[in-house]
Design a protein around this motif. Structure first.
Motif, PDB file in Angstrom:
ATOM      1  N   ILE A 132     -60.631 131.409 -24.214  1.00  0.00           N
ATOM      2  CA  ILE A 132     -60.967 130.620 -23.235  1.00  0.00           C
ATOM      3  C   ILE A 132     -61.107 128.922 -23.414  1.00  0.00           C
ATOM      4  N   ALA A 133     -61.274 128.363 -24.562  1.00  0.00           N
ATOM      5  CA  ALA A 133     -61.410 126.965 -25.177  1.00  0.00           C
ATOM      6  C   ALA A 133     -61.052 126.854 -26.427  1.00  0.00           C
ATOM      7  N   VAL A 134     -60.559 125.571 -26.793  1.00  0.00           N
ATOM      8  CA  VAL A 134     -60.144 125.213 -27.934  1.00  0.00           C
ATOM      9  C   VAL A 134     -60.659 123.970 -28.519  1.00  0.00           C
ATOM     10  N   GLY A 135     -61.239 123.919 -29.893  1.00  0.00           N
ATOM     11  CA  GLY A 135     -61.643 122.718 -30.326  1.00  0.00           C
ATOM     12  C   GLY A 135     -60.713 122.186 -31.699  1.00  0.00           C
ATOM     13  N   ASP A 136     -60.150 121.563 -31.608  1.00  0.00           N
ATOM     14  CA  ASP A 136     -59.171 121.045 -32.944  1.00  0.00           C
ATOM     15  C   ASP A 136     -59.892 119.805 -33.602  1.00  0.00           C
ATOM     16  N   PHE A 137     -60.378 120.121 -34.892  1.00  0.00           N
ATOM     17  CA  PHE A 137     -61.181 119.164 -35.625  1.00  0.00           C
ATOM     18  C   PHE A 137     -60.322 118.570 -36.747  1.00  0.00           C
ATOM     19  N   HIS A 138     -60.552 117.090 -36.746  1.00  0.00           N
ATOM     20  CA  HIS A 138     -59.767 116.373 -37.513  1.00  0.00           C
ATOM     21  C   HIS A 138     -60.700 115.192 -38.251  1.00  0.00           C
ATOM     22  N   SER A 139     -59.954 114.644 -39.052  1.00  0.00           N
ATOM     23  CA  SER A 139     -60.542 113.032 -39.345  1.00  0.00           C
ATOM     24  C   SER A 139     -59.580 112.081 -39.276  1.00  0.00           C
ATOM     25  N   THR A 140     -60.163 110.741 -39.441  1.00  0.00           N
ATOM     26  CA  THR A 140     -59.527 109.664 -39.029  1.00  0.00           C
ATOM     27  C   THR A 140     -59.874 108.615 -40.245  1.00  0.00           C
ATOM     28  N   SER A 141     -58.993 107.638 -40.653  1.00  0.00           N
ATOM     29  CA  SER A 141     -59.377 106.547 -41.395  1.00  0.00           C
ATOM     30  C   SER A 141     -59.431 105.259 -40.700  1.00  0.00           C
ATOM     31  N   ILE A 142     -60.178 104.379 -41.439  1.00  0.00           N
ATOM     32  CA  ILE A 142     -60.074 102.885 -40.901  1.00  0.00           C
ATOM     33  C   ILE A 142     -58.699 102.281 -40.611  1.00  0.00           C
ATOM     34  N   ASN A 143     -58.581 101.705 -39.486  1.00  0.00           N
ATOM     35  CA  ASN A 143     -57.232 101.181 -39.149  1.00  0.00           C
ATOM     36  C   ASN A 143     -56.291 102.129 -38.747  1.00  0.00           C
ATOM     37  N   SER A 144     -56.440 103.332 -38.420  1.00  0.00           N
ATOM     38  CA  SER A 144     -55.882 104.431 -37.907  1.00  0.00           C
ATOM     39  C   SER A 144     -56.410 104.576 -36.459  1.00  0.00           C
ATOM     40  N   ASN A 145     -55.681 105.660 -35.710  1.00  0.00           N
ATOM     41  CA  ASN A 145     -56.247 106.068 -34.534  1.00  0.00           C
ATOM     42  C   ASN A 145     -57.122 107.211 -34.429  1.00  0.00           C
ATOM     43  N   PRO A 146     -58.387 107.221 -33.971  1.00  0.00           N
ATOM     44  CA  PRO A 146     -59.114 106.307 -33.527  1.00  0.00           C
ATOM     45  C   PRO A 146     -59.929 105.396 -34.403  1.00  0.00           C
ATOM     46  N   GLY A 147     -59.984 105.727 -35.778  1.00  0.00           N
ATOM     47  CA  GLY A 147     -60.518 104.834 -36.591  1.00  0.00           C
ATOM     48  C   GLY A 147     -62.272 104.702 -36.560  1.00  0.00           C
ATOM     49  N   ARG A 148     -62.830 105.977 -35.972  1.00  0.00           N
ATOM     50  CA  ARG A 148     -64.135 106.002 -35.802  1.00  0.00           C
ATOM     51  C   ARG A 148     -64.295 107.510 -35.280  1.00  0.00           C
ATOM     52  N   ASP A 149     -65.758 107.928 -35.458  1.00  0.00           N
ATOM     53  CA  ASP A 149     -66.096 109.279 -34.935  1.00  0.00           C
ATOM     54  C   ASP A 149     -65.933 109.121 -33.347  1.00  0.00           C
ATOM     55  N   ALA A 150     -64.977 110.296 -32.949  1.00  0.00           N
ATOM     56  CA  ALA A 150     -64.643 110.306 -31.534  1.00  0.00           C
ATOM     57  C   ALA A 150     -64.333 111.723 -31.187  1.00  0.00           C
ATOM     58  N   ILE A 151     -64.347 112.006 -29.654  1.00  0.00           N
ATOM     59  CA  ILE A 151     -63.935 113.186 -29.217  1.00  0.00           C
ATOM     60  C   ILE A 151     -62.859 112.632 -28.018  1.00  0.00           C
ATOM     61  N   PHE A 152     -61.539 113.435 -28.276  1.00  0.00           N
ATOM     62  CA  PHE A 152     -60.395 113.077 -27.392  1.00  0.00           C
ATOM     63  C   PHE A 152     -60.592 114.497 -26.472  1.00  0.00           C
ATOM     64  N   CYS A 153     -60.250 113.788 -25.091  1.00  0.00           N
ATOM     65  CA  CYS A 153     -60.246 114.880 -23.931  1.00  0.00           C
ATOM     66  C   CYS A 153     -59.195 114.311 -23.007  1.00  0.00           C
ATOM     67  N   THR A 154     -58.857 114.980 -21.977  1.00  0.00           N
ATOM     68  CA  THR A 154     -58.255 114.736 -20.929  1.00  0.00           C
ATOM     69  C   THR A 154     -58.995 115.212 -19.628  1.00  0.00           C
ATOM     70  N   LEU A 155     -58.594 114.592 -18.527  1.00  0.00           N
ATOM     71  CA  LEU A 155     -59.136 114.831 -16.993  1.00  0.00           C
ATOM     72  C   LEU A 155     -58.228 115.730 -16.342  1.00  0.00           C
ATOM     73  N   SER A 156     -57.022 115.922 -16.445  1.00  0.00           N
ATOM     74  CA  SER A 156     -56.242 116.617 -15.589  1.00  0.00           C
ATOM     75  C   SER A 156     -55.108 117.000 -16.600  1.00  0.00           C
ATOM     76  N   PRO A 157     -54.529 118.275 -16.385  1.00  0.00           N
ATOM     77  CA  PRO A 157     -55.177 119.483 -15.142  1.00  0.00           C
ATOM     78  C   PRO A 157     -56.405 120.103 -15.423  1.00  0.00           C
ATOM     79  N   THR A 158     -57.117 119.801 -16.634  1.00  0.00           N
ATOM     80  CA  THR A 158     -58.007 120.886 -17.077  1.00  0.00           C
ATOM     81  C   THR A 158     -59.219 119.919 -17.030  1.00  0.00           C
TER      82      THR A 158
END
Length: 257
Positions: free
Chosen positions: A154-180
């Protein structure tokens, strides 16, 4: 659980749970690999019977651990990019943390999406970016996607790491508003709980094609992508703890623990 509660001493070497099942995903590619060859990761993994079993089975392919037996099902994925190490170590610790808990449902965990890529400390697997390949039949992420649908996750969390000068380059959570829209609600909860940035897109798939998070959101399964800052191929101090706190907060949103 809070960030300061994540203490290495809390994880012993016992393997006493009967509510934990381990399987290997079948893919068109041999995703298996020797995690021990990646010294930057392997040297940080404690000596544990459970971890030894998971690493041994990872030679044969992508390991999937299921904890709990309830119908309310969520999934945590790590290692979509093999050189992003904090989330992979965090997922091992999360498995150990959960194994003797009273789970109000079922939690599926994939600590190494492509052990071969992790072994080689490589972002790609077989020349493929697995976070752009969810709809490519037979790819590792496509197989994970099929399991998500088949098991009624019913829900998925995909966990990554990021480096300086890459996207997003900081601790962050990506999401979307639509369609869910619940993707946004989950991300807002996790970002506030752990104290990191919330990065939202209006529509799933508008920015990235073939990402596991987006493809899940597009079929109505709320999903987020979580990032912690650490150089690619290395483990910054406490980076795996921050990733583990993101995972715990994801689970806490659903009150499954």
């Amino acid at each position: 659980m809070g960030f300061n509660d994540i203490d290495l001493k809390n994880f012993d070497n016992s393997l006493s749970s009967t509510n934990c099942k381990l399987s290997i995903l079948n893919t068109c590619y041999n995703s298996g690999g020797y995690i021990s060859h990646n010294k930057n990761l392997y040297n940080a993994i404690p000596n544990s019977k459970l971890f030894k079993i998971i690493l041994k089975e990872s030679v044969n392919g992508t390991p999937l651990i299921k904890i709990g037996n309830g119908d309310f099902k969520v999934m945590i994925v790590a290692g979509i990019h093999g050189n992003e190490l904090p989330s992979q170590l965090a997922c091992l610790y999360m498995i150990k943390y959960l194994i003797n808990k009273n789970i109000k449902g079922s939690i599926y965990l994939i600590p190494f999406a492509a052990p071969n890529a992790t072994m080689n400390n490589s972002r790609s697997f077989d020349g493929m970016d697995l976070n752009r390949s969810t709809l490519d039949v037979g790819s590792v992420t496509n197989r994970i996607f099929e399991v998500i649908k088949k098991e009624n996750i019913i829900a998925v969390g995909d966990f990554h790491s990021t480096s300086i000068n890459s996207n997003p380059g900081r601790d962050a959570i990506f999401c979307t508003l639509s369609p869910t829209v619940e993707s946004y609600n989950i991300a807002k909860y996790v970002s506030r709980r752990v104290g990191c940035d919330l990065l939202k897109y209006d529509t799933a798939g508008s920015k990235f094609k073939g990402a596991l998070e987006d493809e899940c959101n597009l079929i109505g399964i709320p999903s987020i992508t979580a990032e912690v800052l650490s150089p690619f191929g290395y483990l910054n101090k406490n980076s795996f703890k921050r990733s583990m706190f993101q995972m715990y907060s994801f689970l806490d949103y659903f009150k499954i623990l």
